[in-house]
Design a protein around this motif. Structure first.
Motif, short mmCIF file in Angstrom:
data_model
loop_
_atom_site.label_atom_id
_atom_site.label_comp_id
_atom_site.label_asym_id
_atom_site.label_seq_id
_atom_site.Cartn_x
_atom_site.Cartn_y
_atom_site.Cartn_z
N CYS A 135 -28.31 -23.57 -31.74
CA CYS A 135 -28.13 -24.93 -31.24
C CYS A 135 -28.90 -25.08 -29.94
O CYS A 135 -28.71 -24.30 -29.00
CB CYS A 135 -26.65 -25.23 -31.03
N LEU A 157 -29.38 -33.81 -34.18
CA LEU A 157 -28.05 -34.34 -34.39
C LEU A 157 -27.99 -35.79 -33.92
O LEU A 157 -28.71 -36.19 -33.00
CB LEU A 157 -27.01 -33.50 -33.65
N ARG A 160 -24.23 -39.08 -29.52
CA ARG A 160 -22.78 -38.96 -29.36
C ARG A 160 -22.19 -40.31 -28.94
O ARG A 160 -22.82 -41.11 -28.25
CB ARG A 160 -22.45 -37.90 -28.31
N LYS A 184 -19.71 -26.36 -37.24
CA LYS A 184 -19.19 -27.29 -36.25
C LYS A 184 -19.67 -26.89 -34.87
O LYS A 184 -19.83 -25.70 -34.58
CB LYS A 184 -17.66 -27.33 -36.28
N GLU A 195 -16.08 -33.33 -27.53
CA GLU A 195 -16.52 -33.90 -28.80
C GLU A 195 -16.85 -32.78 -29.77
O GLU A 195 -17.23 -31.68 -29.37
CB GLU A 195 -17.75 -34.79 -28.60
N TYR A 197 -19.03 -31.95 -33.41
CA TYR A 197 -19.95 -32.35 -34.48
C TYR A 197 -19.63 -31.55 -35.73
O TYR A 197 -19.49 -30.32 -35.68
CB TYR A 197 -21.40 -32.11 -34.08
N ASP A 198 -19.52 -32.24 -36.86
CA ASP A 198 -19.25 -31.60 -38.16
C ASP A 198 -20.46 -31.84 -39.06
O ASP A 198 -20.81 -32.99 -39.35
CB ASP A 198 -17.99 -32.21 -38.77
N SER A 199 -21.10 -30.76 -39.49
CA SER A 199 -22.31 -30.91 -40.32
C SER A 199 -21.98 -31.44 -41.71
O SER A 199 -22.87 -31.93 -42.40
CB SER A 199 -23.02 -29.56 -40.45
N LYS A 202 -21.67 -35.07 -40.91
CA LYS A 202 -22.88 -35.44 -40.18
C LYS A 202 -22.59 -36.43 -39.06
O LYS A 202 -23.33 -37.40 -38.85
CB LYS A 202 -23.94 -36.01 -41.13
N SER A 203 -21.50 -36.19 -38.35
CA SER A 203 -21.12 -37.12 -37.29
C SER A 203 -20.32 -36.40 -36.22
O SER A 203 -19.78 -35.31 -36.45
CB SER A 203 -20.28 -38.27 -37.87
N TRP A 204 -20.27 -37.04 -35.04
CA TRP A 204 -19.46 -36.56 -33.93
C TRP A 204 -18.09 -37.23 -33.99
O TRP A 204 -17.97 -38.40 -34.37
CB TRP A 204 -20.10 -36.91 -32.58
N SER A 205 -17.07 -36.49 -33.61
CA SER A 205 -15.73 -37.07 -33.48
C SER A 205 -15.22 -36.84 -32.06
O SER A 205 -15.59 -35.86 -31.41
CB SER A 205 -14.76 -36.44 -34.49
#
Length: 385
Positions: A135, A157, A160, A184, A195, A197-199, A202-205
Motif C-alpha cells: 500500500c 483507491l 475518502r 482491507k 476509516e 477500505y474494503d477491496s 471497493k469503498s471506504w467506510s
C-alpha cells in the motif's frame, strides 16, 4: 526451464574418463533427455511455482504460455501451496523518494523496479503490506495506491469520505490466506477518527468513533508500522507508552498501557509466529546497542530476548545513531545511520541471526543510500490489486 544437455560426442578426454569411471554412457544421457521431454504437462505449473522469483521472471520470455501464467487460476493455486519463504523489502531511499528499491534476502540482491503505471511526478511512500501487495500513500494529495511490485498490478483507491489528518497510521490485512478473497486497509488518526477500505466493496467506510475506554488523543509512533496477527492490527503509541489493537473481523478496539524499557530511543513493533516484539536502540552514556524485547502475555511487560553482538555495537560508540526498522514477519531490516556511518542489517527472529546487507546503490551510482521508508512483503506472483 530445463537446459538442453550438451551433445555427447563433444567431450574432452577428462570428461570421457569421468564418464567411464562413473559407469555412465552416451546412451544413458540420451535416455535422460528423452525422459525430460516426456515430463507430464500437469507437472509444469507445480514445478514453475517453486522456482525462485527472479528465475521465474527470466523464464517468462521463453514462450507466451509461460508468460500468461501470472493470470492463470490453476497456477495461482499451485503458488498458494508453496510455503512462504523470507519476505522481500520494498524501500525508498533518502535521495530517490519517487523510486523504489527491492531487496531479496535469499539471493542478497537489490532490484530497482520502475512502476510504470504510477505518474512519474508523484512521491509515494510504502506504508503497509499484506498478501504480496504493498500500500502506497501519495504524501501530497493523500491518495492511496495498492500495487504488486513484482507484476506492477496497480489500483488507485477511491477518495475518502472523511479526511483524516496527515498524522495518521496505516495497517493492512487480507481476508483469509490470500488476496483472492480481498483485503482491507485501516487508516487511523491521533484524534480517534478512522476509516476502512474494503477491496470487496471497493469503498471506504467510516465506522463509529473509538470507544470511551481508549485514551485519546493517540500519540501514535509514526516510525513504527502496524503489525498484524490474523485479522488484528497492532499500533504503537506513546504518552502513555503502549499498544492499541483493532480487530478487522469484529470491529473491536483494545488498548494496553505498557511501560517502555529504560534508555530507549528509536523503537518499532515486530511480530513472529503470533508473538509481539519490540526492536529498539538502547542508548546510555556514549554506548548504543540494538535490543529485541518480547511482550509477555501474562504480565504485559517487555522482556529482553536478544541483542546485537557487542563487536558490532562497538562501531556505534560515541555516534548519534538513528534507526529505521522494516518488516514484521520474522525477518527485519534495520537501517542504521549517523554522520560517520551508514549500515543495513537483517535480523532473523526465529534463528536470532544478524546479517549485514550489501549497500543499496542506485543504478549507475556509487553513493550508498540509506533507507528512509519501506515495508516488508511476501513476494507473490499472482496477487492482484
Amino acid at each position: 526451464m530445463l537446459e538442453p544437455l550438451k551433445h555427447p560426442s563433444k567431450k574432452s578426454r577428462r570428461d570421457r574418463s569421468l564418464g567411464k569411471s562413473s559407469g555412465r554412457s552416451s546412451r544413458d544421457e540420451a535416455m535422460e533427455q528423452q525422459i525430460w521431454k516426456k515430463l507430464p504437462e500437469d507437472l509444469f505449473e507445480p514445478v514453475i511455482a517453486r522456482l525462485p522469483i527472479a528465475t521465474f521472471f527470466c523464464f517468462r520470455s521463453v514462450c507466451q504460455r509461460w508468460n500468461s501464467l501470472l493470470t492463470s487460476q490453476s497456477f495461482s493455486q499451485h503458488c498458494a501451496q508453496v510455503p512462504q519463504a523470507n519476505p522481500w523489502f520494498y524501500t525508498v531511499t533518502h535521495e530517490h523518494a519517487n523510486s523504489g528499491a527491492m531487496y531479496d534476502p535469499s539471493m542478497k540482491k537489490w532490484y530497482h523496479p520502475t512502476i510504470s503505471t504510477l505518474p512519474a511526478e508523484l512521491i509515494v511512500l510504502p506504508v503497509a503490506s499484506a498478501g504480496g501487495l504493498v500500500c502506497f500513500l501519495d504524501i501530497y494529495r493523500q491518495n492511496f495506491y495498492v500495487c504488486n511490485p513484482l507484476t506492477q498490478s496497480l489500483k488507485e483507491l477511491p477518495a475518502r469520505s472523511v479526511r483524516v489528518g496527515s498524522r495518521a497510521s496505516v495497517g493492512m490485512t487480507v481476508n483469509g490466506n490470500s488476496t483472492s478473497a480481498g483485503y482491507k486497509i485501516l487508516l487511523v488518526g491521533c484524534d480517534g477518527e478512522y476509516e476502512i477500505y474494503d477491496s470487496v466493496t471497493k469503498s471506504w467506510s467510516h465506522p463509529e468513533n473509538m470507544p470511551a475506554d481508549i485514551k485519546l488523543p493517540l500519540s501514535l509512533n509514526f516510525r513504527s508500522q502496524a503489525v498484524s496477527i490474523d485479522s488484528t492490527l497492532y499500533f504503537m503509541h506513546s504518552d502513555p507508552e503502549g499498544i492499541v489493537l483493532y480487530d478487522m473481523a469484529t470491529g473491536v478496539w483494545t488498548q494496553y498501557i505498557i511501560p517502555a524499557p529504560l534508555h530507549l530511543t528509536d523503537h518499532m513493533l515486530a511480530e513472529c509466529d503470533g508473538r509481539i516484539l519490540l526492536v529498539g536502540l538502547l542508548t546510555k552514556n556514549a554506548a548504543t546497542c540494538i535490543c529485541i524485547w518480547e511482550l509477555q502475555k501474562m504480565t504485559f511487560l517487555w522482556k529482553e530476548v536478544d541483542r546485537m553482538p557487542n563487536v558490532w555495537c562497538l562501531d556505534f560508540y560515541g555516534k548519534h545513531v538513528r534507526m529505521t526498522c522494516l518488516g514484521n514477519k520474522g525477518l527485519l531490516m534495520l537501517s542504521l545511520r549517523s554522520r560517520q556511518m551508514n549500515r543495513l542489517v537483517t535480523y532473523n527472529i526465529a534463528s536470532r541471526e544478524w546479517v549485514k546487507v550489501p549497500a543499496c546503490l542506485v543504478p549507475h551510482g556509487r553513493k550508498r543510500q540509506w533507507v528512509a521508508h519501506g515495508t516488508a512483503f511476501y513476494p507473490c506472483l499472482t496477487a492482484m490489486a
